[in-house]
Design an enzyme around this catalytic site. Sequence first.
Site, PDB file in Angstrom:
ATOM      1  CB  SER A 159     -66.262  60.619  35.694  1.00  0.00           C
ATOM      2  OG  SER A 159     -65.600  59.617  36.437  1.00  0.00           O
ATOM      3  CE  LYS A 197     -62.734  58.703  34.263  1.00  0.00           C
ATOM      4  NZ  LYS A 197     -62.591  59.064  35.658  1.00  0.00           N
TER       5      LYS A 197
END
Length: 238
Positions: A159, A197
């Site tokens: 990701s 993230k």
Amino acid sequence: MLTRKQHELLLFIHERLKETGIPPSFDEMKDALDLASKSGIHRLITALEERGFIRRLANRARALEVLRLPDSIAPGLNAQRKFSPSIIEGSLGRNVAPPRPQPTTADVVAANMISIPVMGRIAAGVPIAAIQNQTHMLNLPPDMIGSGEHYALEVKGDSMIEAGIFDGDTVVIKRGDTANPGEIVVALVDDEEATLKRFRRKGASIALEAANPAYETRIFGPDRVQVQGKLVGLIRRY
């Protein structure tokens, strides 16, 4: 000097670790100290950590380590060592040992390396349960990490590929509980799941943004996300 409540909490954590090897939960600490809410426990733990009595282990929920106790509980633990004079003996009539070899450049470099713990894997994708056990140590040059407390995590998932972070990389994290918008952080969601993230704010909420269009940005209330540290380095093996 500790307040009465700080003193009581430190003793409670210490005794529970001695008995079971597992830190007490926030609810157990709240009940033991007869507090109305867990926010009071958060403040007491922060105060004990700032004074060097305990340490919260990185990327781990409900993980505390007692570093020291007050002298009133364990006298002499922090006392200085007694003076012991050095004695130089002459070599007359003795076998003289050969001179020690001079250290090489590799020896000097190895002696100056800093070891940080590798705390398992971090999800760069859909959050997974945080792996909470130290797997091994990683030696790094001091100019790579700077000051502060650091740990490393092995990346699992894709990701964050557009930020240059790939599956199998090792990220170096500086421990801390705050971050600026745009920084890449280790975030603990609901005290259960850890993910790597980019940190954003959406009004009063927190957004955890992927660096891959295949993944959606996830938005949480501020009380659901705890920043565990921010990215300061990356290691890739070929």
